[in-house]
Design a protein around this motif. Structure first.
Motif, PDB file in Angstrom:
ATOM      1  N   GLY A  74       0.764  -1.236   0.000  1.00 36.46           N
ATOM      2  CA  GLY A  74       0.000   0.000   0.000  1.00 36.46           C
ATOM      3  C   GLY A  74       0.797   1.288   0.000  1.00 36.46           C
ATOM      4  O   GLY A  74       2.024   1.282  -0.160  1.00 36.46           O
ATOM      5  N   PRO A  75       0.095   2.430   0.194  1.00 35.36           N
ATOM      6  CA  PRO A  75       0.670   3.761  -0.025  1.00 35.36           C
ATOM      7  C   PRO A  75       1.932   4.078   0.764  1.00 35.36           C
ATOM      8  O   PRO A  75       2.864   4.673   0.218  1.00 35.36           O
ATOM      9  CB  PRO A  75      -0.464   4.715   0.374  1.00 35.36           C
ATOM     10  CG  PRO A  75      -1.411   3.900   1.180  1.00 35.36           C
ATOM     11  CD  PRO A  75      -1.299   2.516   0.644  1.00 35.36           C
ATOM     12  N   SER A 142      -2.995   6.957  -4.211  1.00 36.94           N
ATOM     13  CA  SER A 142      -3.222   6.333  -2.900  1.00 36.94           C
ATOM     14  C   SER A 142      -3.368   7.357  -1.777  1.00 36.94           C
ATOM     15  O   SER A 142      -3.983   7.066  -0.761  1.00 36.94           O
ATOM     16  CB  SER A 142      -2.067   5.390  -2.579  1.00 36.94           C
ATOM     17  OG  SER A 142      -0.845   6.083  -2.630  1.00 36.94           O
ATOM     18  N   ILE A 143      -2.815   8.554  -1.960  1.00 37.53           N
ATOM     19  CA  ILE A 143      -2.875   9.549  -0.896  1.00 37.53           C
ATOM     20  C   ILE A 143      -3.977  10.577  -1.141  1.00 37.53           C
ATOM     21  O   ILE A 143      -4.576  11.092  -0.209  1.00 37.53           O
ATOM     22  CB  ILE A 143      -1.500  10.241  -0.725  1.00 37.53           C
ATOM     23  CG1 ILE A 143      -0.553   9.272   0.005  1.00 37.53           C
ATOM     24  CG2 ILE A 143      -1.598  11.543   0.047  1.00 37.53           C
ATOM     25  CD1 ILE A 143       0.835   9.794   0.223  1.00 37.53           C
ATOM     26  N   LEU A 159      -9.075  20.733  -7.342  1.00 38.47           N
ATOM     27  CA  LEU A 159      -9.168  20.552  -5.888  1.00 38.47           C
ATOM     28  C   LEU A 159      -8.600  19.180  -5.521  1.00 38.47           C
ATOM     29  O   LEU A 159      -9.172  18.142  -5.861  1.00 38.47           O
ATOM     30  CB  LEU A 159     -10.619  20.672  -5.430  1.00 38.47           C
ATOM     31  CG  LEU A 159     -10.835  20.966  -3.949  1.00 38.47           C
ATOM     32  CD1 LEU A 159     -10.339  22.373  -3.600  1.00 38.47           C
ATOM     33  CD2 LEU A 159     -12.313  20.844  -3.585  1.00 38.47           C
ATOM     34  N   LYS A 160      -7.472  19.178  -4.839  1.00 39.08           N
ATOM     35  CA  LYS A 160      -6.820  17.942  -4.414  1.00 39.08           C
ATOM     36  C   LYS A 160      -7.327  17.581  -3.019  1.00 39.08           C
ATOM     37  O   LYS A 160      -7.175  18.368  -2.073  1.00 39.08           O
ATOM     38  CB  LYS A 160      -5.294  18.146  -4.405  1.00 39.08           C
ATOM     39  CG  LYS A 160      -4.485  16.896  -4.132  1.00 39.08           C
ATOM     40  CD  LYS A 160      -2.997  17.191  -4.293  1.00 39.08           C
ATOM     41  CE  LYS A 160      -2.136  15.980  -3.997  1.00 39.08           C
ATOM     42  NZ  LYS A 160      -0.691  16.270  -4.172  1.00 39.08           N
ATOM     43  N   ILE A 161      -7.915  16.388  -2.896  1.00 40.52           N
ATOM     44  CA  ILE A 161      -8.554  15.977  -1.638  1.00 40.52           C
ATOM     45  C   ILE A 161      -7.839  14.753  -1.086  1.00 40.52           C
ATOM     46  O   ILE A 161      -7.696  13.737  -1.774  1.00 40.52           O
ATOM     47  CB  ILE A 161     -10.053  15.657  -1.861  1.00 40.52           C
ATOM     48  CG1 ILE A 161     -10.752  16.834  -2.547  1.00 40.52           C
ATOM     49  CG2 ILE A 161     -10.730  15.316  -0.545  1.00 40.52           C
ATOM     50  CD1 ILE A 161     -12.115  16.478  -3.104  1.00 40.52           C
ATOM     51  N   GLN A 162      -7.400  14.850   0.156  1.00 38.84           N
ATOM     52  CA  GLN A 162      -6.687  13.735   0.787  1.00 38.84           C
ATOM     53  C   GLN A 162      -7.661  12.600   1.098  1.00 38.84           C
ATOM     54  O   GLN A 162      -8.806  12.840   1.487  1.00 38.84           O
ATOM     55  CB  GLN A 162      -6.025  14.223   2.068  1.00 38.84           C
ATOM     56  CG  GLN A 162      -5.028  13.246   2.654  1.00 38.84           C
ATOM     57  CD  GLN A 162      -4.278  13.861   3.837  1.00 38.84           C
ATOM     58  OE1 GLN A 162      -4.431  13.418   4.962  1.00 38.84           O
ATOM     59  NE2 GLN A 162      -3.488  14.893   3.581  1.00 38.84           N
ATOM     60  N   ARG A 163      -7.175  11.357   0.939  1.00 37.29           N
ATOM     61  CA  ARG A 163      -8.021  10.195   1.213  1.00 37.29           C
ATOM     62  C   ARG A 163      -8.383  10.121   2.696  1.00 37.29           C
ATOM     63  O   ARG A 163      -7.536  10.336   3.558  1.00 37.29           O
ATOM     64  CB  ARG A 163      -7.311   8.903   0.806  1.00 37.29           C
ATOM     65  CG  ARG A 163      -7.351   8.683  -0.680  1.00 37.29           C
ATOM     66  CD  ARG A 163      -6.807   7.327  -1.053  1.00 37.29           C
ATOM     67  NE  ARG A 163      -7.017   7.114  -2.471  1.00 37.29           N
ATOM     68  CZ  ARG A 163      -8.123   6.614  -3.004  1.00 37.29           C
ATOM     69  NH1 ARG A 163      -9.113   6.243  -2.225  1.00 37.29           N
ATOM     70  NH2 ARG A 163      -8.246   6.472  -4.305  1.00 37.29           N
TER      71      ARG A 163
END
Length: 567
Positions: A74-75, A142-143, A159-163
């Motif tokens: 994973g990330p 992944s992030i 718009l960058k949105i965090q997971r």
């Protein structure tokens, strides 16, 4: 509730640790797991890995399997592998190249989860905040994932949105990494020199910065400001604008950029772009970042580079950036100039300065290796002498002789490898060194700029003045301590005359320096205000003062050359 919460956290940690061991066994790292499992309590995990999966995993090379382990875990492990790929001084080159292939494309979050996160962070409903919110993201990793958004003003932004929950996942994985690193250090002494715990610590600092979008927004703004302040004719780069009112630790709002991906050669040609010019502009913009700004984009792969309608190059994704001290920029410039001029001594001096003058165990061997490196450089074709190849070959010499160069040296080399891959597609015959040379020479000679020298002299005079003001107080305090018995002084008359002579010499030089500065300041005032008498509209008093300052300065230089002898 506290007890249940604690049990839940411990269960998560054990479950994740088991998953890591299971993936390692799947890809054939049983020996590695043997070292990690000190009490042999996880032997049953082997049985949980299907034999079909194990046989499939055996088809890959050892380094490819390490990459696949990172991807499957994973990330956090993907990012760790990506950062580790920047350290060819610590890992084999084959592994570094394999880790560069790591990708982390994953399905996007559901629309409602993304919207809820935005509303929580920006403290308002999506409908009130924006005129339009594109439900489907146009990029997903992944992030974070990125959505097109339209403001009420009509301006489009990305718009960058965090997971959701990614911070907790990373925290849990880092905890597992620390446990593994500590066991490895304890059980495999040969790995101590690689400092596994230190690597995890550096990675922790790096990834925590990356998931803090405020930090990324500062990177974007800093890059944007560098480009905006550069009004030279060879400035062909752009960066998106930051919208701070819609930016938090988990949400990043940037100007939406519409352009052509730089590796879409046929599309560029269909739009009448000359790919040779695009390649030249890309190389120019990158070398300016290194040798003029000292702050560079460290991941210039095609997905992060767009060609705009005006033919400029727009950089995207500022999570991985490199930063250099002005002193090191100058040393880098001298290093490449020394290589191009076949100057073995100059190369060694530059490497030593980058290594903070670290002692060299065998200078003769180092000279031999550098000489061989230079000779090979001169017999190859120009296209084989790519700057990344030069740096990577130097890397082997640096490691072999125990020199410790700054970490950005390897980040610079890796980013150059990525950049050169793009340049080859655009213009295979491009001679990078010819483009870089003007910036190399400029950075190497920047410290000799008369204005900068004048500023340094003025600052030194101010510092000296401040010290002279404080000196009587410091002297009184020292005498008071001696008188009170706090400090005992035992003076032995042994070689004191040379010391007295040196002090006298320094005093004379300081007085001369003060007079010289006063004459320069006076000359400037006489000339600026055109104090009579004048000659050709220039104050004679100013000319005389300046001439006296030059004579005094020449005298000081000659005295310094003499060494510690009579003036």
């Amino acid at each position: 509730m506290g007890i249940l919460s604690g049990i839940g956290k411990n269960f998560k940690s054990i479950s994740r640790y088991n998953q890591i061991l299971r993936v390692l066994i799947k890809y054939g790292f049983e020996d590695f797991v043997y070292y990690l499992d000190e009490k042999k309590k996880y032997a049953f995990i082997k049985k949980l890995v299907p034999s079909k999966s194990r046989s499939h995993a055996m088809e890959f090379s050892r380094w490819a399997k390490m990459r696949l382990v990172c991807e499957e875990l994973g990330p956090t492990f993907v990012k760790f592998g990506q950062i580790l790929s920047n350290r060819p001084d610590l890992i084999p080159l084959e592994l570094a190249l394999e880790l560069e292939k790591l990708h982390d494309n994953v399905p996007p979050m559901p629309e409602d989860v993304a919207k809820n996160l935005v509303e929580t962070e920006l403290k308002g409903s999506v409908k009130k905040l924006f005129a339009w919110f594109e439900p489907k993201p146009f990029a997903s990793a992944s992030i974070a994932q990125v959505h097109k958004v339209t403001l009420h003003s009509g301006k489009r932004i990305a718009l960058k949105i965090q997971r959701a929950g990614i911070h907790d996942i990373i925290a849990e994985d880092i905890k597992a990494m620390y446990n593994i690193a500590e066991i490895l250090e304890r059980r495999i002494p040969s790995l101590k020199s690689f400092d596994p715990v230190g690597l995890v610590k550096n990675f922790e600092a790096s990834i925590l910065k990356e998931i803090d979008f405020i930090n990324e927004s500062i990177n974007v703004q800093r890059f944007y400001n560098n480009l905006k302040a550069d009004d030279s004719l060879d400035q062909f780069a752009q960066a998106p604008k930051v919208y701070p009112e819609f930016t938090t630790n988990k949400v990043l709002a940037l100007e939406y950029i519409s352009g052509i991906k730089i590796d879409q050669i046929e599309v560029l040609k269909s739009k009448d772009f000359d790919t040779k010019i695009i390649a030249s502009r890309l190389a120019t913009s990158f070398f300016k970042q290194i040798f003029e700004y000292g702050f560079f984009h460290a991941d210039p792969h095609p997905g992060n580079l767009f060609v705009l309608p005006n033919g400029h190059i727009c950089y995207l994704d500022f999570g991985m950036m490199g930063s250099m001290l002005p002193r090191d920029i100058s040393i880098f410039g001298k290093l490449f100039i020394a290589i191009s001029e076949k100057d073995v001594k100059g190369i060694i001096q530059s490497l030593q300065r980058l290594s903070n003058n670290a002692p060299i165990k065998n200078m003769r061997d180092l000279e031999f290796d550098i000489n061989e490196f230079v000779e090979k450089y001169y017999v190859r074709d120009i296209n084989d002498n790519e700057m990344s190849t030069i740096l990577l070959e130097l890397k082997d010499i640096i490691i072999a002789h125990g020199l410790k160069v700054p970490t950005y040296f390897f980040l610079f080399a890796r980013s150059l490898v990525t950049l050169e891959g793009v340049l080859k597609k655009l213009h295979p015959e491009l001679e990078q060194f010819d483009i870089a040379k003007p910036y190399l020479r400029k950075s190497a000679t920047k410290k000799y700029n008369p204005i900068l020298i004048g500023k340094k002299v003025a600052n030194s005079v101010v510092e000296l003045t401040n010290y002279m003001e404080e000196f009587p107080t410091d002297l009184k305090n020292a005498i008071r301590k001696i008188n009170s018995g706090e400090v005992k002084v035992d003076l032995t008359h042994k070689g004191i005359d040379p010391m007295v002579h040196t002090l006298q010499r320094i005093t004379k030089q300081l007085i001369t320096a003060f007079i010289m500065v006063a004459l320069i300041v006076g000359a400037s005032l006489f000339i600026v205000f055109k104090i009579n008498p004048t000659w050709n509209d220039i104050s004679l008093l100013g000319m005389i003062s300046f001439s006296l300052a030059v004579i005094l300065g020449f005298g000081m230089v000659m005295n310094l050359k003499k060494g510690d002898y009579d003036l």
